[in-house]
Structures are given as C-alpha cells and as structure tokens.
Design a protein around this motif. Sequence first.
Motif, PDB file in Angstrom:
ATOM      1  N   ARG A   1      -0.664 -31.401  27.192  1.00 37.15           N
ATOM      2  CA  ARG A   1       0.752 -31.757  27.350  1.00 37.15           C
ATOM      3  C   ARG A   1       1.141 -32.901  26.410  1.00 37.15           C
ATOM      4  O   ARG A   1       2.205 -32.876  25.792  1.00 37.15           O
ATOM      5  N   GLU A   2       0.263 -33.887  26.292  1.00 38.43           N
ATOM      6  CA  GLU A   2       0.562 -35.014  25.405  1.00 38.43           C
ATOM      7  C   GLU A   2       0.571 -34.564  23.938  1.00 38.43           C
ATOM      8  O   GLU A   2       1.444 -34.970  23.172  1.00 38.43           O
TER       9      GLU A   2
ATOM     10  N   ASN B   1      -5.598 -30.127  30.358  1.00 38.68           N
ATOM     11  CA  ASN B   1      -4.176 -29.761  30.391  1.00 38.68           C
ATOM     12  C   ASN B   1      -3.293 -30.990  30.194  1.00 38.68           C
ATOM     13  O   ASN B   1      -2.239 -30.911  29.562  1.00 38.68           O
ATOM     14  N   SER B   2      -3.721 -32.131  30.723  1.00 39.48           N
ATOM     15  CA  SER B   2      -2.992 -33.373  30.517  1.00 39.48           C
ATOM     16  C   SER B   2      -2.992 -33.760  29.036  1.00 39.48           C
ATOM     17  O   SER B   2      -1.956 -34.135  28.472  1.00 39.48           O
TER      18      SER B   2
ATOM     19  N   CYS C   1      -7.270 -26.154  23.960  1.00 40.65           N
ATOM     20  CA  CYS C   1      -7.228 -24.884  24.709  1.00 40.65           C
ATOM     21  C   CYS C   1      -8.567 -24.164  24.645  1.00 40.65           C
ATOM     22  O   CYS C   1      -9.046 -23.630  25.655  1.00 40.65           O
TER      23      CYS C   1
ATOM     24  N   ASP D   1       1.338 -31.646  22.881  1.00 45.40           N
ATOM     25  CA  ASP D   1       2.560 -30.864  22.727  1.00 45.40           C
ATOM     26  C   ASP D   1       3.778 -31.778  22.588  1.00 45.40           C
ATOM     27  O   ASP D   1       4.640 -31.552  21.737  1.00 45.40           O
ATOM     28  N   GLU D   2       3.841 -32.821  23.398  1.00 47.58           N
ATOM     29  CA  GLU D   2       4.949 -33.766  23.292  1.00 47.58           C
ATOM     30  C   GLU D   2       4.945 -34.478  21.943  1.00 47.58           C
ATOM     31  O   GLU D   2       5.996 -34.654  21.321  1.00 47.58           O
TER      32      GLU D   2
ATOM     33  N   LYS E   1      -3.971 -28.949  19.674  1.00 44.35           N
ATOM     34  CA  LYS E   1      -3.667 -28.091  20.828  1.00 44.35           C
ATOM     35  C   LYS E   1      -4.598 -26.878  20.855  1.00 44.35           C
ATOM     36  O   LYS E   1      -5.079 -26.491  21.926  1.00 44.35           O
TER      37      LYS E   1
END
Length: 115
Positions: free
Chosen positions: A95-96, A91-92, A76, A98-99, A72
């Motif tokens: 998100r993955e 960003n996609s 970023c 992060d999940e 992550k």
Amino acid sequence: MDIKHRAYEFAKQVILFTDEQQYNKVYTSMIDQLIRSSSSIGANLVEGYAGASKNDFIKFYTIALKSANETKYWICLLRDTILKEHKERLNSLLREADELSKIVATIIIKTKSND
C-alpha cells in the motif's frame, strides 16, 4: 512529511522487514531486488530534486516511479510465494509503495504541465 523523507522511511521499513526474515538462499536475489528497487525510489527523488534543470527533475522522478512500480512487483511475488505468513505486513508495504508511486506520478504530471 515530504515525499523524499517518506520514500526514505519506506526503504528503511523494507530493509528492516527483510532483515528479520529467514528464507532459503534460492530467494536471495528476490530479496536483493526488493531492497534495490525500494531504496532506488528515494535516491532518485533526492537526485531529481537536486537536478540542474526541469528535465533532470522529470528524468529522475520518472526513474523513481519505475522503481516504485518494480518494488510493488517484488512485494507481491514475495507475499504470494515464500513469505505467505507475512501477508498482512507485505500488504502494508505494498500500500505504501502504491501511494508513493501515485504521488510521484502526480508530481511528474504537474511538473510537465507547468511548461
């Protein structure tokens, strides 16, 4: 899809995305770090799943969680510096990542509480 396969697909997407990019050589180490950390998630999940003990499982899943968090960071940094034009795609991926980190953290917590 189980977490190991999901992590594999994520690493594959990161590799394919970075392969498409053109960037100055000064950023090569950031791209390398992203590939290493993203592929480390799945590798450590597989290693933990095959572990000889519950402690092995927790140890490798914890490493996978750390790799997800590092991933992550690199996403970023790339999104906000050299690859700004790919913000939505990054960003996609973010998100993955992060999940994945949330799922792995939940697995660790549940495994520890089953003592």
